[in-house]
Structures are given as structure tokens and as C-alpha cells.
Scaffold this motif. Structure first.
Motif, mmCIF file in Angstrom:
data_model
loop_
_atom_site.group_PDB
_atom_site.id
_atom_site.type_symbol
_atom_site.label_atom_id
_atom_site.label_comp_id
_atom_site.label_asym_id
_atom_site.label_seq_id
_atom_site.Cartn_x
_atom_site.Cartn_y
_atom_site.Cartn_z
ATOM 1 N N ILE A 59 0.847 -1.201 0.000
ATOM 2 C CA ILE A 59 0.000 0.000 0.000
ATOM 3 C C ILE A 59 0.875 1.241 0.000
ATOM 4 O O ILE A 59 0.623 2.201 -0.735
ATOM 5 N N ASN A 60 1.929 1.221 0.795
ATOM 6 C CA ASN A 60 2.843 2.353 0.850
ATOM 7 C C ASN A 60 3.500 2.582 -0.513
ATOM 8 O O ASN A 60 3.648 3.725 -0.960
ATOM 9 N N LYS A 61 3.864 1.494 -1.181
ATOM 10 C CA LYS A 61 4.476 1.616 -2.503
ATOM 11 C C LYS A 61 3.492 2.223 -3.495
ATOM 12 O O LYS A 61 3.852 3.071 -4.321
ATOM 13 N N SER A 62 2.240 1.821 -3.401
ATOM 14 C CA SER A 62 1.199 2.359 -4.270
ATOM 15 C C SER A 62 1.042 3.871 -4.048
ATOM 16 O O SER A 62 0.957 4.648 -5.011
ATOM 17 N N VAL A 63 1.015 4.288 -2.792
ATOM 18 C CA VAL A 63 0.898 5.707 -2.468
ATOM 19 C C VAL A 63 2.125 6.463 -2.960
ATOM 20 O O VAL A 63 2.015 7.545 -3.542
ATOM 21 N N GLU A 64 3.284 5.880 -2.755
ATOM 22 C CA GLU A 64 4.532 6.522 -3.200
ATOM 23 C C GLU A 64 4.532 6.727 -4.718
ATOM 24 O O GLU A 64 4.925 7.785 -5.216
ATOM 25 N N GLU A 65 4.067 5.717 -5.461
ATOM 26 C CA GLU A 65 4.000 5.831 -6.922
ATOM 27 C C GLU A 65 3.045 6.948 -7.343
ATOM 28 O O GLU A 65 3.332 7.704 -8.276
ATOM 29 N N MET A 66 1.915 7.054 -6.645
ATOM 30 C CA MET A 66 0.955 8.106 -6.971
ATOM 31 C C MET A 66 1.553 9.482 -6.681
ATOM 32 O O MET A 66 1.410 10.417 -7.488
ATOM 33 N N VAL A 67 2.232 9.626 -5.566
ATOM 34 C CA VAL A 67 2.853 10.903 -5.220
ATOM 35 C C VAL A 67 3.932 11.264 -6.241
ATOM 36 O O VAL A 67 4.056 12.428 -6.640
ATOM 37 N N THR A 68 4.669 10.281 -6.714
ATOM 38 C CA THR A 68 5.681 10.527 -7.749
ATOM 39 C C THR A 68 5.024 11.026 -9.031
ATOM 40 O O THR A 68 5.499 11.985 -9.657
ATOM 41 N N LYS A 69 3.919 10.413 -9.424
ATOM 42 C CA LYS A 69 3.207 10.840 -10.629
ATOM 43 C C LYS A 69 2.641 12.248 -10.451
ATOM 44 O O LYS A 69 2.685 13.064 -11.384
ATOM 45 N N ILE A 70 2.133 12.528 -9.271
ATOM 46 C CA ILE A 70 1.587 13.860 -9.002
ATOM 47 C C ILE A 70 2.701 14.907 -9.018
ATOM 48 O O ILE A 70 2.503 16.026 -9.505
ATOM 49 N N THR A 71 3.863 14.540 -8.521
ATOM 50 C CA THR A 71 5.006 15.458 -8.556
ATOM 51 C C THR A 71 5.357 15.819 -9.995
ATOM 52 O O THR A 71 5.614 16.990 -10.312
ATOM 53 N N THR A 72 5.324 14.835 -10.878
ATOM 54 C CA THR A 72 5.577 15.088 -12.295
ATOM 55 C C THR A 72 4.514 16.028 -12.865
ATOM 56 O O THR A 72 4.828 16.973 -13.603
ATOM 57 N N LEU A 73 3.262 15.791 -12.516
ATOM 58 C CA LEU A 73 2.184 16.656 -12.982
ATOM 59 C C LEU A 73 2.357 18.080 -12.456
ATOM 60 O O LEU A 73 2.113 19.049 -13.177
ATOM 61 N N GLU A 74 2.799 18.223 -11.216
ATOM 62 C CA GLU A 74 3.026 19.551 -10.647
ATOM 63 C C GLU A 74 4.105 20.308 -11.428
ATOM 64 O O GLU A 74 4.001 21.515 -11.622
ATOM 65 N N ILE A 75 5.121 19.601 -11.895
ATOM 66 C CA ILE A 75 6.160 20.236 -12.708
ATOM 67 C C ILE A 75 5.560 20.736 -14.020
ATOM 68 O O ILE A 75 5.846 21.854 -14.468
ATOM 69 N N VAL A 76 4.687 19.932 -14.614
ATOM 70 C CA VAL A 76 4.014 20.338 -15.847
ATOM 71 C C VAL A 76 3.140 21.565 -15.594
ATOM 72 O O VAL A 76 3.142 22.528 -16.374
ATOM 73 N N LEU A 77 2.407 21.565 -14.482
ATOM 74 C CA LEU A 77 1.543 22.708 -14.161
ATOM 75 C C LEU A 77 2.362 23.965 -13.896
ATOM 76 O O LEU A 77 1.963 25.069 -14.289
ATOM 77 N N LYS A 78 3.502 23.815 -13.252
ATOM 78 C CA LYS A 78 4.381 24.966 -13.006
ATOM 79 C C LYS A 78 4.857 25.549 -14.334
ATOM 80 O O LYS A 78 4.861 26.764 -14.530
ATOM 81 N N THR A 79 5.223 24.674 -15.258
ATOM 82 C CA THR A 79 5.650 25.118 -16.578
ATOM 83 C C THR A 79 4.508 25.838 -17.299
ATOM 84 O O THR A 79 4.708 26.881 -17.924
ATOM 85 N N LYS A 80 3.321 25.297 -17.176
ATOM 86 C CA LYS A 80 2.144 25.921 -17.784
ATOM 87 C C LYS A 80 1.932 27.327 -17.224
ATOM 88 O O LYS A 80 1.684 28.269 -17.975
ATOM 89 N N LEU A 81 2.067 27.474 -15.912
ATOM 90 C CA LEU A 81 1.923 28.795 -15.295
ATOM 91 C C LEU A 81 2.999 29.759 -15.778
ATOM 92 O O LEU A 81 2.728 30.937 -16.020
ATOM 93 N N GLU A 82 4.223 29.273 -15.905
ATOM 94 C CA GLU A 82 5.314 30.129 -16.378
ATOM 95 C C GLU A 82 5.073 30.596 -17.814
ATOM 96 O O GLU A 82 5.470 31.705 -18.187
ATOM 97 N N LEU A 83 4.415 29.773 -18.616
ATOM 98 C CA LEU A 83 4.087 30.163 -19.984
ATOM 99 C C LEU A 83 2.935 31.164 -20.032
ATOM 100 O O LEU A 83 2.863 31.993 -20.941
ATOM 101 N N VAL A 84 2.044 31.092 -19.056
ATOM 102 C CA VAL A 84 0.883 31.982 -19.024
ATOM 103 C C VAL A 84 1.254 33.365 -18.479
ATOM 104 O O VAL A 84 0.689 34.369 -18.923
ATOM 105 N N LYS A 85 2.199 33.428 -17.564
ATOM 106 C CA LYS A 85 2.553 34.712 -16.932
ATOM 107 C C LYS A 85 2.806 35.837 -17.930
ATOM 108 O O LYS A 85 2.257 36.928 -17.764
ATOM 109 N N PRO A 86 3.604 35.645 -18.987
ATOM 110 C CA PRO A 86 3.827 36.747 -19.938
ATOM 111 C C PRO A 86 2.543 37.214 -20.626
ATOM 112 O O PRO A 86 2.416 38.381 -20.969
ATOM 113 N N LEU A 87 1.596 36.312 -20.825
ATOM 114 C CA LEU A 87 0.326 36.691 -21.440
ATOM 115 C C LEU A 87 -0.457 37.650 -20.554
ATOM 116 O O LEU A 87 -1.207 38.490 -21.034
ATOM 117 N N LEU A 88 -0.272 37.512 -19.251
ATOM 118 C CA LEU A 88 -1.026 38.327 -18.300
ATOM 119 C C LEU A 88 -0.472 39.742 -18.163
ATOM 120 O O LEU A 88 -1.164 40.626 -17.671
#
Length: 99
Positions: free
Chosen positions: A59-88
């Protein structure tokens, strides 16, 4: 729970930027729900008396894998925000788009 809707009838640069910001906010909300569910899964497993050490490790491994995937998604979202900032920069009020 119904699907959120982003409406923007007259799309211009400011409206597009606002929609992108809204999409990031919606994704962050979804992530918070996923992380909460993962925490509840861990708590439930710890409360179960018939859960073995091996079960807890899996169960812990399953949670760890999900957190790792979410961390990757957070990096993508951060990049998305950085691309939007100049538009604003040209928008008077990015939270009140002209759409």
C-alpha cells in the motif's frame, strides 16, 4: 460531482490566459482530492487489524507511486503557469478577463 466548465465566449489573449489559469486551478483541486484519498487509504490500512507488514509495504508503494506521478504533474503545471505569466502582463485585470 459534475465536470467543471470554463466558459469564454469571446476569446482574446487575456481570456485565453484566464482560462489557462482556471484550468491549472481545477487541476490543483483534483490533485488535492487525489492526495487526500491516498492519505485516507493509508489511514484505513493502518486501522485494519488483518493487514500484514507486506500488505502495508505494498500500500505504501502504491501511495509513493501516486505521489511521484503527481510530482511530475506539478512540474508540468508549473511550466504551464510560467508560460501563461507573460500573457497576463498586458491584461488589466487577469482575474476579470474581457470575455
Amino acid at each position: 460531482m459534475s465536470m467543471p466548465k470554463i466558459e469564454c465566449p469571446h476569446i482574446d489573449k487575456c481570456c485565453a490566459a484566464a482560462s489557462l489559469l482556471q484550468s491549472v486551478a481545477l487541476e490543483e483541486t483534483a490533485i488535492s482530492h487525489i492526495l487526500n484519498a491516498e492519505g485516507e487509504k493509508l489511514q484505513k490500512a493502518l486501522e485494519m487489524k488483518e493487514c500484514s507488514h507486506q500488505d502495508l509495504l505494498e500500500i505504501n508503494k502504491s501511495v509513493e507511486e501516486m505521489v511521484t506521478k503527481i510530482t511530475t504533474l506539478e512540474i508540468v503545471l508549473k511550466t504551464k503557469l510560467e508560460l501563461v505569466k507573460p500573457l497576463l502582463d498586458d491584461c488589466k485585470d487577469p482575474f476579470k478577463p474581457s470575455c
